[in-house]
Design a protein around this motif. Structure first.
Motif, PDB file in Angstrom:
ATOM      1  N   MET A   1       0.824  -1.202   0.000  1.00 33.49           N
ATOM      2  CA  MET A   1       0.000   0.000   0.000  1.00 33.49           C
ATOM      3  C   MET A   1       0.862   1.258   0.000  1.00 33.49           C
ATOM      4  N   ILE A   2       1.992   1.216   0.760  1.00 42.14           N
ATOM      5  CA  ILE A   2       2.893   2.362   0.819  1.00 42.14           C
ATOM      6  C   ILE A   2       3.412   2.706  -0.565  1.00 42.14           C
ATOM      7  N   LEU A   3       3.774   1.644  -1.348  1.00 37.86           N
ATOM      8  CA  LEU A   3       4.262   1.865  -2.719  1.00 37.86           C
ATOM      9  C   LEU A   3       3.216   2.555  -3.579  1.00 37.86           C
ATOM     10  N   LEU A   4       1.956   2.116  -3.429  1.00 36.02           N
ATOM     11  CA  LEU A   4       0.881   2.708  -4.222  1.00 36.02           C
ATOM     12  C   LEU A   4       0.674   4.169  -3.871  1.00 36.02           C
ATOM     13  N   ILE A   5       0.694   4.481  -2.576  1.00 32.63           N
ATOM     14  CA  ILE A   5       0.502   5.867  -2.138  1.00 32.63           C
ATOM     15  C   ILE A   5       1.644   6.742  -2.645  1.00 32.63           C
ATOM     16  N   PHE A   6       2.876   6.225  -2.521  1.00 33.55           N
ATOM     17  CA  PHE A   6       4.047   6.974  -3.000  1.00 33.55           C
ATOM     18  C   PHE A   6       3.940   7.229  -4.502  1.00 33.55           C
ATOM     19  N   TYR A   7       3.527   6.177  -5.251  1.00 34.13           N
ATOM     20  CA  TYR A   7       3.430   6.338  -6.703  1.00 34.13           C
ATOM     21  C   TYR A   7       2.345   7.342  -7.054  1.00 34.13           C
ATOM     22  N   TYR A   8       1.219   7.284  -6.349  1.00 29.41           N
ATOM     23  CA  TYR A   8       0.122   8.216  -6.625  1.00 29.41           C
ATOM     24  C   TYR A   8       0.558   9.653  -6.347  1.00 29.41           C
ATOM     25  N   ALA A   9       1.299   9.844  -5.227  1.00 23.08           N
ATOM     26  CA  ALA A   9       1.756  11.184  -4.873  1.00 23.08           C
ATOM     27  C   ALA A   9       2.696  11.747  -5.928  1.00 23.08           C
ATOM     28  N   SER A  10       3.526  10.862  -6.495  1.00 30.09           N
ATOM     29  CA  SER A  10       4.505  11.311  -7.488  1.00 30.09           C
ATOM     30  C   SER A  10       3.871  11.615  -8.832  1.00 30.09           C
ATOM     31  N   THR A  11       2.656  11.118  -9.071  1.00 29.16           N
ATOM     32  CA  THR A  11       2.015  11.340 -10.383  1.00 29.16           C
ATOM     33  C   THR A  11       0.795  12.236 -10.303  1.00 29.16           C
ATOM     34  N   SER A  12       0.333  12.553  -9.077  1.00 28.90           N
ATOM     35  CA  SER A  12      -0.929  13.281  -8.947  1.00 28.90           C
ATOM     36  C   SER A  12      -0.843  14.706  -9.472  1.00 28.90           C
ATOM     37  N   MET A 243      -5.058 -22.910   2.317  1.00 31.11           N
ATOM     38  CA  MET A 243      -3.688 -22.441   2.539  1.00 31.11           C
ATOM     39  C   MET A 243      -2.958 -22.241   1.205  1.00 31.11           C
ATOM     40  N   ASP A 244      -3.187 -23.156   0.262  1.00 32.78           N
ATOM     41  CA  ASP A 244      -2.571 -23.009  -1.066  1.00 32.78           C
ATOM     42  C   ASP A 244      -3.097 -21.761  -1.778  1.00 32.78           C
ATOM     43  N   ILE A 245      -4.400 -21.472  -1.624  1.00 30.96           N
ATOM     44  CA  ILE A 245      -4.975 -20.274  -2.235  1.00 30.96           C
ATOM     45  C   ILE A 245      -4.374 -19.021  -1.585  1.00 30.96           C
ATOM     46  N   TYR A 246      -4.197 -19.068  -0.274  1.00 28.89           N
ATOM     47  CA  TYR A 246      -3.566 -17.955   0.436  1.00 28.89           C
ATOM     48  C   TYR A 246      -2.141 -17.717  -0.099  1.00 28.89           C
ATOM     49  N   LYS A 247      -1.398 -18.808  -0.290  1.00 28.22           N
ATOM     50  CA  LYS A 247      -0.030 -18.684  -0.818  1.00 28.22           C
ATOM     51  C   LYS A 247      -0.039 -18.094  -2.225  1.00 28.22           C
ATOM     52  N   LEU A 248      -1.048 -18.474  -3.031  1.00 25.86           N
ATOM     53  CA  LEU A 248      -1.190 -17.903  -4.368  1.00 25.86           C
ATOM     54  C   LEU A 248      -1.389 -16.390  -4.282  1.00 25.86           C
ATOM     55  N   LEU A 249      -2.263 -15.953  -3.365  1.00 28.39           N
ATOM     56  CA  LEU A 249      -2.517 -14.522  -3.214  1.00 28.39           C
ATOM     57  C   LEU A 249      -1.247 -13.780  -2.797  1.00 28.39           C
ATOM     58  N   ILE A 250      -0.470 -14.379  -1.926  1.00 26.01           N
ATOM     59  CA  ILE A 250       0.794 -13.776  -1.503  1.00 26.01           C
ATOM     60  C   ILE A 250       1.737 -13.641  -2.698  1.00 26.01           C
ATOM     61  N   ARG A 251       1.819 -14.708  -3.507  1.00 23.17           N
ATOM     62  CA  ARG A 251       2.705 -14.670  -4.686  1.00 23.17           C
ATOM     63  C   ARG A 251       2.255 -13.593  -5.671  1.00 23.17           C
ATOM     64  N   LEU A 252       0.954 -13.566  -5.963  1.00 27.76           N
ATOM     65  CA  LEU A 252       0.433 -12.549  -6.884  1.00 27.76           C
ATOM     66  C   LEU A 252       0.667 -11.148  -6.340  1.00 27.76           C
ATOM     67  N   ASN A 253       0.507 -10.986  -5.036  1.00 29.43           N
ATOM     68  CA  ASN A 253       0.698  -9.673  -4.426  1.00 29.43           C
ATOM     69  C   ASN A 253       2.150  -9.213  -4.515  1.00 29.43           C
ATOM     70  N   LYS A 254       3.085 -10.143  -4.331  1.00 28.09           N
ATOM     71  CA  LYS A 254       4.508  -9.807  -4.477  1.00 28.09           C
ATOM     72  C   LYS A 254       4.807  -9.338  -5.902  1.00 28.09           C
ATOM     73  N   ILE A 255       4.226 -10.037  -6.871  1.00 25.65           N
ATOM     74  CA  ILE A 255       4.427  -9.668  -8.280  1.00 25.65           C
ATOM     75  C   ILE A 255       3.830  -8.286  -8.555  1.00 25.65           C
ATOM     76  N   ALA A 256       2.620  -8.039  -8.032  1.00 28.05           N
ATOM     77  CA  ALA A 256       1.961  -6.748  -8.249  1.00 28.05           C
ATOM     78  C   ALA A 256       2.735  -5.615  -7.571  1.00 28.05           C
ATOM     79  N   GLN A 257       3.283  -5.873  -6.385  1.00 25.22           N
ATOM     80  CA  GLN A 257       4.078  -4.841  -5.713  1.00 25.22           C
ATOM     81  C   GLN A 257       5.344  -4.505  -6.507  1.00 25.22           C
ATOM     82  N   ALA A 258       5.933  -5.529  -7.134  1.00 25.28           N
ATOM     83  CA  ALA A 258       7.092  -5.279  -8.004  1.00 25.28           C
ATOM     84  C   ALA A 258       6.692  -4.430  -9.204  1.00 25.28           C
TER      85      ALA A 258
END
Length: 487
Positions: A1-12, A243-258
């Protein structure tokens, strides 16, 4: 979330330009031959030997006997030549023509050649799985985590070589055990209203334990089924599945944060129908969280050969409008037609595929129309659509729609894409005339990409049979080179 806020601030503070309006200072572009006969433009990035290879590959892939028996031929080739020599032969033929290379280092020269002619690469680290009978294990988990790391490396590679605001492709089946994804797909299909489920990536990005997240997801499903027994699924998600679905969400979230960190977008590829409802759900959930800040970090994919695609697309457009995020999508015809039809026949359910080519074309055009209506209904900057097609009529339709909606060439609203090594005479002509144009550039270990190549040959056999223009133009460009070299 911090990354998103920082990116929004830099482009707003950056003014949003309405890309749906032609700019007075726009450059003048070369005239586009919409019959796509400008083969001289298409193959400037290919060496003469590559042109010869392309011609021969297209000839071979148009022979049904070879395509139908490619697995047997490959096994025979491995026995006679040995694995190393067999792989070298592949790299000199089909692998070399359709694949960028095995590593980020190998694809750099290919990317530079494409960019020289204003064609942008979509890096595609081509790993996926269709083994729905495989079971979860620690080794399998390590492979899924490894794939996550590779996708993030792909994002970094795209940023380092191509700069910000580029694209990579991601396959969900590379990030979860296929058997669990198939079960999740069945459960989601039985839900009449998936909005009763919690916003997944808001949950993931909160300071909550994995147990709390899993419980919230599980309770939402159970409460719905208790209210509506008629649509209840016979499939039950076990604690291990959750638990496997949770791990999938974590993996997708890491990719999205990148993606946010490196300002690179991902395209979540479509796959088989027994996965696709789940994949589409995950893609829209990612968009709901990550596409709110003026940048479409997440693209979904819609397969227009499916009968249900238009209704699915309308639902997702309405969802994007309701929650005020950017709708970003790629339209494709579809890559699993033979498999889908065979499974429907074997298991006795309705064929999910449109009855013929023309119906699919009409579905494609109607879906594009539906998306473009939203550029009027909403702000044009809230819509991104990629016309990913090798069909000339569909490309011409997209070009005409840009004129109808007064969308300038080079706009981010509409872009065009095709597979590396296919329809270059279309892609490079579009790029030369100022249209935003991409090439899907697969790369990865050759042993992982051999099944990918073979499946693409089988599923695209109708394209290869009709690829007379590709074959002719490869040969014509080669003959021109030979004549010019003598003069």
């Amino acid at each position: 979330m911090i990354l998103l806020i920082f990116y929004y601030a830099s482009t707003s503070s950056v003014p949003i330009i309405d890309e749906n309006k032609k700019q007075e200072s726009r450059p003048e572009y070369p005239l586009l031959d919409t019959k796509f006969n400008q083969y001289q433009i298409a193959y400037r990035y290919r060496h003469s030997l590559e042109l010869l290879r392309g011609y021969l590959v297209y000839r071979l892939f148009s022979i049904n006997l070879l395509v139908n028996n490619q697995d047997k031929i490959a096994r025979l080739g491995r026995r006679i030549l040995g694995e190393k020599l067999f792989q070298k032969v592949l790299k000199l033929t089909a692998f070399g023509h359709f694949v960028g290379g095995e590593s980020p280092q190998e694809i750099i020269p290919v990317i530079e050649k494409l960019q020289k002619y204003n064609v942008r690469p979509i890096l595609d680290y081509s790993v996926e799985s269709d083994d729905t009978n495989s079971s979860a294990s620690s080794d399998a988990d390590r492979l899924l985590d490894h794939n996550t790391t590779k996708f993030i490396e792909c994002i970094k590679t795209s940023h380092d070589i191509c700069g910000a605001n580029n694209l990579i492709a991601v396959k969900v089946t590379a990030l979860i055990h296929p058997s669990v994804l198939k079960k999740l797909n069945t459960v989601l299909k039985s839900l009449g209203d998936r909005l009763i489920l919690p916003p997944l990536f808001e949950l993931i990005n909160q300071d909550k334990s994995n147990e709390e997240i899993i419980t919230s997801f599980q309770q939402s499903i159970h409460s719905y089924f208790q209210k509506d027994q008629e649509t209840s699924s016979n499939v039950v998600l076990t604690p291990n599945d959750l638990m496997d679905i949770y791990k999938l969400l974590i993996r997708l979230n890491k990719i999205a944060q990148a993606c946010v960190e490196y300002k690179i977008s991902i395209m979540v590829d479509a796959e088989q129908t027994y996965f696709q409802t789940a994949i589409n759900y995950l893609a829209t959930e990612l968009q709901r969280y990550y596409n709110k800040y003026n940048v479409p970090f997440i693209y979904g994919t819609y397969q227009c050969y499916l009968k249900e695609t238009l209704e699915c697309l309308k639902h997702d457009l309405a969802l994007a409008e309701k929650y005020n995020y950017i709708f970003a999508a790629k339209l494709v015809r579809g890559a699993y037609m033979e498999q889908e039809r065979r499974l429907a026949q074997e298991h006795g359910y309705d064929d999910p595929i449109n009855p013929d080519f023309d119906t699919t074309s009409q579905m494609y055009h109607t879906c594009l129309d539906e998306v473009l209506k939203s550029t009027v209904k909403r702000s044009p900057n809230q819509i991104r659509i990629m016309v990913a097609s090798h069909n000339e009529d569909t490309i011409r339709y997209g070009i005409q729609k840009m004129k109808d909606y007064d969308i300038r060439r080079g706009s981010s609203i509409i872009s065009f894409a095709s597979l590396h090594g296919m329809s270059d005479y279309v892609a490079f002509a579009l790029a030369n005339s100022g249209y935003k144009t991409y090439k899907y550039l697969p790369y990865g270990p050759i042993e992982a990409l051999v099944p990918y190549l073979f499946r693409r040959a089988q599923e695209n056999r109708s394209i290869f049979l009709k690829a007379d223009k590709d074959r002719r133009f490869h040969l014509k460009a080669l003959k021109d080179r030979m004549v010019n070299s003598k003069n």
